[in-house]
Design a protein around this motif. Sequence first.
Motif, PDB file in Angstrom:
ATOM      1  N   UNK A 182       9.683  34.324  60.471  1.00 46.08           N
ATOM      2  CA  UNK A 182       9.806  35.767  60.695  1.00 46.08           C
ATOM      3  C   UNK A 182      10.280  36.454  59.418  1.00 46.08           C
ATOM      4  N   UNK A 183      10.056  37.770  59.301  1.00 48.91           N
ATOM      5  CA  UNK A 183      10.635  38.495  58.169  1.00 48.91           C
ATOM      6  C   UNK A 183      12.152  38.297  58.159  1.00 48.91           C
ATOM      7  N   UNK A 184      12.702  38.168  56.956  1.00 55.44           N
ATOM      8  CA  UNK A 184      14.142  37.956  56.873  1.00 55.44           C
ATOM      9  C   UNK A 184      14.870  39.294  56.791  1.00 55.44           C
ATOM     10  N   UNK A 185      16.166  39.203  56.591  1.00 60.79           N
ATOM     11  CA  UNK A 185      17.005  40.397  56.642  1.00 60.79           C
ATOM     12  C   UNK A 185      16.546  41.457  55.646  1.00 60.79           C
ATOM     13  N   UNK A 186      16.224  40.998  54.426  1.00 54.48           N
ATOM     14  CA  UNK A 186      15.842  41.958  53.396  1.00 54.48           C
ATOM     15  C   UNK A 186      14.551  42.673  53.777  1.00 54.48           C
ATOM     16  N   UNK A 187      13.576  41.869  54.218  1.00 56.61           N
ATOM     17  CA  UNK A 187      12.300  42.488  54.533  1.00 56.61           C
ATOM     18  C   UNK A 187      12.400  43.360  55.786  1.00 56.61           C
ATOM     19  N   UNK A 188      13.286  42.939  56.732  1.00 58.30           N
ATOM     20  CA  UNK A 188      13.533  43.775  57.910  1.00 58.30           C
ATOM     21  C   UNK A 188      14.006  45.159  57.499  1.00 58.30           C
TER      22      UNK A 188
ATOM     23  N   UNK B 188      13.158  52.705  68.078  1.00 59.31           N
ATOM     24  CA  UNK B 188      14.286  52.032  68.733  1.00 59.31           C
ATOM     25  C   UNK B 188      14.559  50.720  67.990  1.00 59.31           C
ATOM     26  N   UNK B 189      15.832  50.463  67.711  1.00 58.59           N
ATOM     27  CA  UNK B 189      16.204  49.221  67.034  1.00 58.59           C
ATOM     28  C   UNK B 189      17.030  48.380  67.995  1.00 58.59           C
ATOM     29  N   UNK B 190      16.632  47.125  68.155  1.00 60.57           N
ATOM     30  CA  UNK B 190      17.366  46.230  69.052  1.00 60.57           C
ATOM     31  C   UNK B 190      18.022  45.134  68.229  1.00 60.57           C
TER      32      UNK B 190
ATOM     33  N   UNK C 289       7.970  37.557  70.494  1.00 64.76           N
ATOM     34  CA  UNK C 289       6.672  38.123  70.120  1.00 64.76           C
ATOM     35  C   UNK C 289       5.876  38.473  71.371  1.00 64.76           C
ATOM     36  N   UNK C 290       5.883  37.578  72.336  1.00 70.54           N
ATOM     37  CA  UNK C 290       5.152  37.824  73.587  1.00 70.54           C
ATOM     38  C   UNK C 290       5.722  39.026  74.318  1.00 70.54           C
ATOM     39  N   UNK C 291       7.052  39.071  74.391  1.00 70.35           N
ATOM     40  CA  UNK C 291       7.689  40.120  75.186  1.00 70.35           C
ATOM     41  C   UNK C 291       7.412  41.503  74.606  1.00 70.35           C
ATOM     42  N   UNK C 292       7.226  41.558  73.306  1.00 67.99           N
ATOM     43  CA  UNK C 292       6.994  42.870  72.678  1.00 67.99           C
ATOM     44  C   UNK C 292       5.510  43.250  72.688  1.00 67.99           C
ATOM     45  N   UNK C 293       4.670  42.368  73.207  1.00 68.87           N
ATOM     46  CA  UNK C 293       3.219  42.618  73.241  1.00 68.87           C
ATOM     47  C   UNK C 293       2.695  42.969  71.853  1.00 68.87           C
ATOM     48  N   UNK C 294       3.301  42.447  70.835  1.00 69.24           N
ATOM     49  CA  UNK C 294       2.844  42.727  69.470  1.00 69.24           C
ATOM     50  C   UNK C 294       2.972  44.176  69.069  1.00 69.24           C
ATOM     51  N   UNK C 295       3.801  44.930  69.794  1.00 66.77           N
ATOM     52  CA  UNK C 295       3.869  46.361  69.490  1.00 66.77           C
ATOM     53  C   UNK C 295       4.917  46.718  68.450  1.00 66.77           C
ATOM     54  N   UNK C 296       5.873  45.857  68.260  1.00 68.11           N
ATOM     55  CA  UNK C 296       6.940  46.213  67.321  1.00 68.11           C
ATOM     56  C   UNK C 296       7.013  45.190  66.202  1.00 68.11           C
ATOM     57  N   UNK C 297       8.171  45.152  65.577  1.00 68.59           N
ATOM     58  CA  UNK C 297       8.400  44.183  64.500  1.00 68.59           C
ATOM     59  C   UNK C 297       9.656  43.411  64.864  1.00 68.59           C
ATOM     60  N   UNK C 298       9.578  42.100  64.704  1.00 70.68           N
ATOM     61  CA  UNK C 298      10.777  41.293  64.951  1.00 70.68           C
ATOM     62  C   UNK C 298      11.095  40.539  63.684  1.00 70.68           C
ATOM     63  N   UNK C 299      12.372  40.395  63.406  1.00 68.72           N
ATOM     64  CA  UNK C 299      12.790  39.599  62.266  1.00 68.72           C
ATOM     65  C   UNK C 299      14.041  38.848  62.629  1.00 68.72           C
ATOM     66  N   UNK C 300      14.333  37.823  61.817  1.00 66.42           N
ATOM     67  CA  UNK C 300      15.567  37.070  62.079  1.00 66.42           C
ATOM     68  C   UNK C 300      16.638  37.610  61.151  1.00 66.42           C
ATOM     69  N   UNK C 301      17.731  38.052  61.753  1.00 73.87           N
ATOM     70  CA  UNK C 301      18.794  38.656  60.959  1.00 73.87           C
ATOM     71  C   UNK C 301      19.728  37.578  60.427  1.00 73.87           C
ATOM     72  N   UNK C 302      19.814  36.474  61.136  1.00 70.90           N
ATOM     73  CA  UNK C 302      20.678  35.375  60.712  1.00 70.90           C
ATOM     74  C   UNK C 302      21.057  34.594  61.947  1.00 70.90           C
ATOM     75  N   UNK C 303      21.355  33.294  61.815  1.00 73.15           N
ATOM     76  CA  UNK C 303      21.801  32.461  62.923  1.00 73.15           C
ATOM     77  C   UNK C 303      20.962  32.673  64.162  1.00 73.15           C
ATOM     78  N   UNK C 304      21.613  33.090  65.261  1.00 70.16           N
ATOM     79  CA  UNK C 304      20.875  33.319  66.506  1.00 70.16           C
ATOM     80  C   UNK C 304      20.689  34.821  66.721  1.00 70.16           C
ATOM     81  N   UNK C 305      20.648  35.581  65.638  1.00 67.97           N
ATOM     82  CA  UNK C 305      20.513  37.035  65.757  1.00 67.97           C
ATOM     83  C   UNK C 305      19.112  37.476  65.328  1.00 67.97           C
ATOM     84  N   UNK C 306      18.483  38.285  66.173  1.00 70.60           N
ATOM     85  CA  UNK C 306      17.160  38.821  65.863  1.00 70.60           C
ATOM     86  C   UNK C 306      17.240  40.343  65.897  1.00 70.60           C
ATOM     87  N   UNK C 307      16.418  40.975  65.082  1.00 73.82           N
ATOM     88  CA  UNK C 307      16.350  42.437  65.132  1.00 73.82           C
ATOM     89  C   UNK C 307      14.910  42.823  65.447  1.00 73.82           C
ATOM     90  N   UNK C 308      14.750  43.694  66.454  1.00 69.23           N
ATOM     91  CA  UNK C 308      13.412  44.187  66.780  1.00 69.23           C
ATOM     92  C   UNK C 308      13.374  45.679  66.526  1.00 69.23           C
TER      93      UNK C 308
END
Length: 959
Positions: A537-543, A562-564, A595-614
Amino acid sequence: MSAIVSIGVIALVAVLQVDGYRRMVAVQRKQISAAANALVRMVDQQIDSSLGPLLALRNVVDDPAPDVLRQRLAEVQARHPELPGFVALDARGGVLAAVGTAGADWAPAMRAPPLSLLGATVRVAIGTTTPPSMRVLVATRAAEPAAIGTLIDADGVRDGMTHMMLARGTLAVFSPEGRLFVANREGISPHWHDAWNNEGHAPADEDSDHFHARVASARYPFVVVVTVDRAGVFEEWMRQAQPSMLGGLALIVLLNVGAGVFTRAYRHQVRLVEALSRTTRHLGDVQRTGHIGLWEADLSTGTIAWSGHVHEITGFPPERMEGRQGTYFKLIHPEDQPGMVAWLRRFEQGDGPYDVEHRLCRPDGREVQVVLRGARITDEGGASILTGTITEITALHETRLRLRDSDRDLAASEAAYRQLLARVPLPLVIVRDGLIEYANLFAERRLGREDRSLLGRDAADFLDSETLEAIGRGGESGNITAWLEPEEGMPFEAELALSQVRDGSRGTLVIMRDVTEQRRYEERLNHQATHDELTGLPNRRSLRETLQRLIARTALDDSGLMVLFIDLDHFKVINDALGHALGDQVLRDITLRLGDALFGEGHVGRFGGDEFVAMLPFTGPVAQALQVLPRIQAAIEEPLEVGGTVQRLRCSIGVAFATRDGADADTLIRNADTAMYDAKRSGRHTWKRYSPDMHAVAMARLTVLSRLSGAHLDDELALVWQTQHAGDDGRVIGVEALLRWPSAPGDLDMPDRLVPLLEETGAIVQIGQWVLREACRQQRRIAQLLGPDCRIAVNISAQQLVNADLVAEVRRALEETGAPASSLELELTESAFMQEPERAIQTLHELRAMGVSIALDDFGTGYSNLMYLSRLPLDKVKIDRHFTSALLQEDVDASICRSIVFLARNLRLEVVAEGVETPWQRRWLMAEGCTAMQGWLFSRPVPLDELGAQVAPADPVAS
Ligand SMILES: Nc1nc2c(ncn2[C@@H]2O[C@@H]3COP(=O)(O)O[C@H]4[C@@H](O)[C@H](n5cnc6c(=O)[nH]c(N)nc65)O[C@@H]4COP(=O)(O)O[C@H]3[C@H]2O)c(=O)[nH]1
């Protein structure tokens, strides 16, 4: 002269730059075709990963139970409406399970090539070999091949386009029939696709404003069209031309210096040759004009006769020569005298003429070089004489010597120049007339073969036609990039520095730098810098960059964003229990599910550890956008098979909206994180929208951490004391230490706000130590004020019981302050015992063995398991003040309070009621058998100095 040369050089460089532009155009053409190919590869990969869940179906066939298969197929179908049917087949083509296409004939699909997908055929295979006995097939809607567009992550592709082409070019992905899927700029219509439809050739002539390339994917139905503005290329050339002109000039100057060494040596030699011929000419003149000395010697008499010029040559006046041969012989340089003797002997063999060259040492000290030429003449009588000429050749001789030295110099400087080229630590060749005239060792190794030299070989064997053309034009300097084909090994990309060799005819010096690895490394670095290695996934910088871009776009088209911030609950437990490798596997699976849950509509990245940002752009109402949250929670909660176990993960989500909750990427992510933290505080497995007061709480946490984790707790904290009384006569029987933070920010000066925060941050362990020690320190003064039997009660947090060596701490506090153990009572709540019950019981036993008393605080609010409580080594229970306060309204059913008091008394322990505020409550408690009390009826918590006033309180029963 030098000015003319300089002007010539500048003109030459200018011509080179113009030609550099032509080469840049050629490079540009290559680049856009490379960009088109890269874009095709990228979109191919994206579609592959979009189809990840389909490919993941291969895993389900590990368990061939038809029900399980059907269920998994149905789940994937639900997520991919563009793919109406799936079927799992065994190796013979028998249907194991199918959804959406019951009754279809799948046999043709079995013959489809592996992984060909969404083509024109109705059914195609997507999984073929895992396990070998089965296939999972998917049916596509043949009528809608454009559904492929839904599998392309448009923003991801745009991201890639930015990296590939920056801002100068236009890139677009179309379906073959011209439907636009994605482009790196707005306003591209399908007609644009038609306009560039002739592959590789501009529709207009060379005056066209664009260069373009068009490449079709071999795997999926889409084409990529790339164009670059001619004007943009020109600008880029202008930008590059200046430094390269300077570089070119510098290189030319450098080569001129090298060539100058050659030229100087060459001219020097020419001058010497001219001097030699001049001297020879003079000699001819001398001969012509009779400036040659003549002589005649009679060997039998030893006499000799001279012409006048002999005297000029020898420097001896005629009167002193006296016609004796010996006189001449003495003038000969001693080293040359043997040569003279040998010359004379030659006449024993013949008449000559013979020459001898020797030096004469003149009386004036000068040394002259002469050549003596002589022949024997014999008369009829048999008498013979020697006769001949003497010629001074000093100048000629010196010229000859200098010429010899100069030959040596010339050979040395050419060798030095060759050596210089040989030492250039890069492959280097000189190409002249299309042939390799010179190649250093590096070039031989990199381009040639061990058994065959490059010298004399055709440069076309190694270089492509464009590069040869550039070299053939000659007279230019600059850098170009080219693919070289060595005789052995793979072709490689190299940067070529060209410069003209200025030594008469036109040759080009080509220095090569292999940039294949550098390019690969740059690409890898670029990917690593922007992507997370584990999940891809895109990393923190690219997010952050993507978010910044989305915020800007939101502002333009007035849409919502919206940012999650998604954090897995208790992921650490999985990591600790199952190991990091399986933990990584879980994170990868969660990535797919997100990825499935977002139906490919948004962007997801890994922020670190078990943290994701959508990041989810939306146009409708906020409530509609928020509907994605339960979908994400459900996707994460689906049972997950990890290492032979089935896990059910949950998550906490923080939500923030642009620009209400932040106008830049950092603020938005931070506030979504703050909201996620609030969701965790509210018991996890939930989501929270950001609100500014969350920020205030977060700031308070920060203050607590920074001020209360330092060493200066004495300056920050204080204790107040609340007395405990005997219910009948009101005498003081103990005091409880309560923590205060007088200069606390906000409402943290009271413990019911402060203590939970300290617990949360873990600071309670250190601060609890401070309270214990401070209370023991003040015990001596309390004993003076309230009597030696007055016990001090100190609250102990659950974390102190679990995370610290409580026994050692208590012992140290007592020893250091001198307080007796019997004066100390520790108050613990039931929850403190529940974390590690056996260890807690052991600790309490040890404390009691020291003489310290133990009280159970807030009795009635916890588990109150009598069986369990009976095992705890307790001295006292304290009835929680909420039960006491319930007695305030006299009409309240007092039965609950009665049972609590009853329960406490039945444990056969001392019982203290907290929160006694009225005489009525006091009387009621006394009547129920609870004789010890604490509360505002007797005293509020006060500082140590004010405790003296409690010694003899008025008996409230009487009032
Ligand atoms: N409404 C009412 N309240 C009364 C009355 N009599 C006493 N109180 C209050 O009840 C609390 C008694 O302390 P607690 O149950 O141990 O409850 C304490 C204790 O659990 C915790 N705490 C206080 N100091 C410490 C400490 O040093 N360490 C730890 N671990 N916890 C502490 O904070 C809690 C709250 O402390 P405080 O705010 O000081 O509140 C104190 C006290 O001011 C009354 O008649 N009516």
